[in-house]
Design a protein around this motif. Structure first.
Motif, PDB file in Angstrom:
ATOM      1  N   LEU A 228       0.546   5.320   4.728  1.00  0.00           N
ATOM      2  CA  LEU A 228      -0.806   5.289   5.271  1.00  0.00           C
ATOM      3  C   LEU A 228      -1.747   4.887   4.147  1.00  0.00           C
ATOM      4  O   LEU A 228      -1.791   5.521   3.098  1.00  0.00           O
ATOM      5  N   ASP A 232      -6.354   2.264   6.648  1.00  0.00           N
ATOM      6  CA  ASP A 232      -5.990   2.834   7.949  1.00  0.00           C
ATOM      7  C   ASP A 232      -6.968   3.943   8.341  1.00  0.00           C
ATOM      8  O   ASP A 232      -7.362   4.060   9.503  1.00  0.00           O
ATOM      9  N   LYS A 235     -10.340   2.390   9.068  1.00  0.00           N
ATOM     10  CA  LYS A 235     -10.291   1.779  10.402  1.00  0.00           C
ATOM     11  C   LYS A 235     -10.574   2.819  11.477  1.00  0.00           C
ATOM     12  O   LYS A 235     -11.354   2.580  12.418  1.00  0.00           O
ATOM     13  N   ARG A 263      -1.051  -6.931   4.155  1.00  0.00           N
ATOM     14  CA  ARG A 263      -1.491  -5.543   4.011  1.00  0.00           C
ATOM     15  C   ARG A 263      -2.044  -5.255   2.620  1.00  0.00           C
ATOM     16  O   ARG A 263      -3.066  -4.599   2.459  1.00  0.00           O
TER      17      ARG A 263
END
Length: 575
Positions: A228, A232, A235, A263
């Motif tokens: 994670l 993330d 977001k 990523r």
């Protein structure tokens, strides 16, 4: 023996105590941190100690193979930090005066963080807190852990056994200079710094029972795309506050940007956006600082995605791939971006993103900006401007971009007369003796100037070579051409005597006569050189002091002209 993986946060006073006996296994890579990393560490520690005297400073983590209740700890990850911190502690011990009985006692106490003094009643033997790889351990113990720092400083670096030992020597010298410069006239500040270092600097020690388990932990901690990430969580923060009717579209846009950048690249983008907003060096985690500086209460999450994240993502993609498209000047812009991307630091990226996103449809402005930015960054690389100074300068550039200034109006992109003099001094000096990244950038950039941007540089093996050899045999042609040893020493490492090659060093060719050396060593495949600089050398009949001096002057003038390092620089940049 415990079969569990455990992790705890410890202050350095605990890390360098009898609770841990760190051993670097022989299969680990050598000690690789150079002055740049040592300088970054010291400057960070010093700045944080001054700016946040009551807060803790997180130094990262170490992964160990360690049994519960036993101090022996095999280091799987973290040896660079542990070794560098040990050097810093040894230097701090050496710097303390020890003139009075009380001072001597305090100096003795500080030594215990480098060397376990031993305790008969606890069954502890006197020994170093850290044991390096077998090949370097005796050297490290003798000169660092036994405080023979003066002897270490006097050693000829070229005579040391390997790069690790040279790094130990150079980092020790840097810390001695930095500590003396920072604390020479302020003993109280020195005491506070040592107290901060030992009491408020923390490492997380992750202990595992065996090697397989340790490598699994190491792999997970260093993998990308599986854990994670801060983005993330960001977001969730943003999309959770978008009106429900827009959430699907915003989510689709978000995921497309993540696919486009990858990523890792997407996470990098958020670090750059943090810098654009904060305009200062990060002191906390990305998530904390993004929430503090970007995700403020009045933020409209949908507008942030549409008006900030999407334009910045697009700009960053163009910048990192050197793929600017415009009806004119795109070739020149992309060449500059290619050179910027070759730098070993990325502090220039936030202002590049900010300006590109605002001026992408103005190619003349974009070219003017990146021409100045590449020159500024090249000066920083050549003159080894430290990370804190770089960040301060680029923060000022960001402020001027935010004020709506054009490329020509951004004063912090320009070099002062003193900085130009410093830059030219490096270019006219012993370039070969710079770090490999710095000398390679300078030589390849010079080659690009001569080839007018037509050359493409993608060598699998690049070496910077001397025409006049570094070592001249008495019975060689070189001794006849260059009889004066002092003159050879003055010119051998300067750009006039250097050229790039796409092949590994051939030590047997170093003392060939000039023409034979050109034919056997400097020519590439099909008897054609890959570099304009090398082609120039091949066109000479001989290699005399007069030739090198003339070539030095010509090459220096080319760099001054192309990098605008002269009185009319501002006028030329505006054209």
């Amino acid at each position: 023996m415990s079969k569990k993986i455990s992790g705890s946060e410890y202050p350095l006073a605990k890390i360098f105590s009898s609770d841990f006996e760190f051993i670097i296994p022989r299969y680990q890579r050598p000690y690789a941190w150079q002055i740049e990393q040592a300088q970054d560490l010291f400057e960070d520690l010093k700045d944080f100690a001054e700016a946040a005297p009551d807060e803790g400073y997180f130094l990262g983590s170490v992964v160990l193979i360690k049994e519960d209740g036993k101090p022996q700890a095999e280091v799987i990850d973290g040896q660079q930090r542990l070794t560098t911190l040990t050097i810093l502690l040894a230097v701090l011990v050496d710097f303390l005066s020890g003139e009075t009985d009380e001072d001597a006692e305090q100096k003795k106490n500080l030594k215990t963080y480098v060397i376990e003094p031993g305790n008969k009643w606890e069954g502890l033997k006197a020994k170093p807190r850290l044991t390096l790889r077998e090949r370097d351990n005796d050297f490290f113990r003798k000169f660092v852990q036994e405080w023979r720092l003066d002897e270490l400083d006097k050693l000829d670096a070229s005579g040391l056994e390997n790069e690790a030992q040279r790094n130990i020597q150079s980092n020790t010298a840097y810390f001695r200079s930095a500590v003396a410069k920072t604390f020479a006239d302020d003993e109280e500040a020195l005491v506070r710094f040592i107290q901060f270092l030992l009491g408020r600097c923390f490492l997380v020690a992750v202990s595992t029972p065996n090697r397989d388990s340790a490598f699994r932990v190491f792999s997970v901690m260093n993998s990308r795309g599986m854990e994670l990430q801060p983005t993330d969580i960001i977001k969730a923060d943003i999309i959770g506050n978008v009106p429900e009717v827009d959430q699907d579209n915003v989510n689709d846009d978000w995921e497309q940007m993540e696919v486009d950048l990858g990523r890792e690249g997407f996470n990098d983008l958020f670090s750059y956006i943090r810098m654009i907003y904060a305009k200062e060096k990060a002191r906390k985690s990305l998530l904390e600082e993004f929430r503090q500086h970007v995700l403020v209460d009045e933020l409209d999450p949908k507008k942030f995605v549409d008006q900030i994240l999407k334009p910045y993502s697009s700009a960053y993609d163009v910048i990192r791939t050197s793929s600017y498209v415009a009806v004119e000047k795109s070739k020149e812009v992309n060449e500059l971006l290619t050179w910027l991307n070759r730098l070993d630091f990325s502090d220039w990226v936030p202002p590049a993103i900010a300006f590109m996103s605002r001026m992408k449809d103005e190619p003349a402005e974009i070219l003017g900006f990146f021409r100045r930015l590449e020159r500024l960054a090249a000066w920083m690389l050549a003159c080894r401007v430290n990370v804190n100074e770089r960040i301060e300068v680029f923060a000022e550039v960001l402020g001027e971009i935010e004020d709506g200034k054009t490329a020509a109006e951004i004063t912090w992109l320009e070099l002062s007369e003193e900085e130009i003099e410093q830059f030219v001094g490096v270019l006219d000096g012993n370039v070969y003796q710079l770090t490999p990244r710095r000398r390679s950038y300078i030589m390849l950039r010079l080659d690009s100037f001569i080839s007018d941007g037509g050359a493409v540089y993608d060598p699998k093996v690049l070496t910077i070579e001397h025409v006049l050899p570094q070592t001249v045999k008495d019975d060689s042609e070189w001794a006849d051409l260059w009889p004066d040893g002092e003159k050879r020493a003055a010119w051998v490492h300067r750009i006039g005597n250097l050229l790039p090659l796409n092949k590994r060093r051939n030590s047997s060719a170093q003392n060939y006569p000039f023409k034979k050396k050109c034919q056997a060593y400097f020519l590439g495949k099909d008897n054609v050189s890959s570099y304009a600089l090398t082609t120039q050398v091949l066109n000479h009949e001989n290699w005399t002091p007069k030739v090198v001096k003339k070539r030095q002057k010509e090459l220096l003038e080319i760099m001054k002209d192309k990098w605008l390092l002269h009185d009319s620089a501002l006028e030329d940049a505006a054209e």
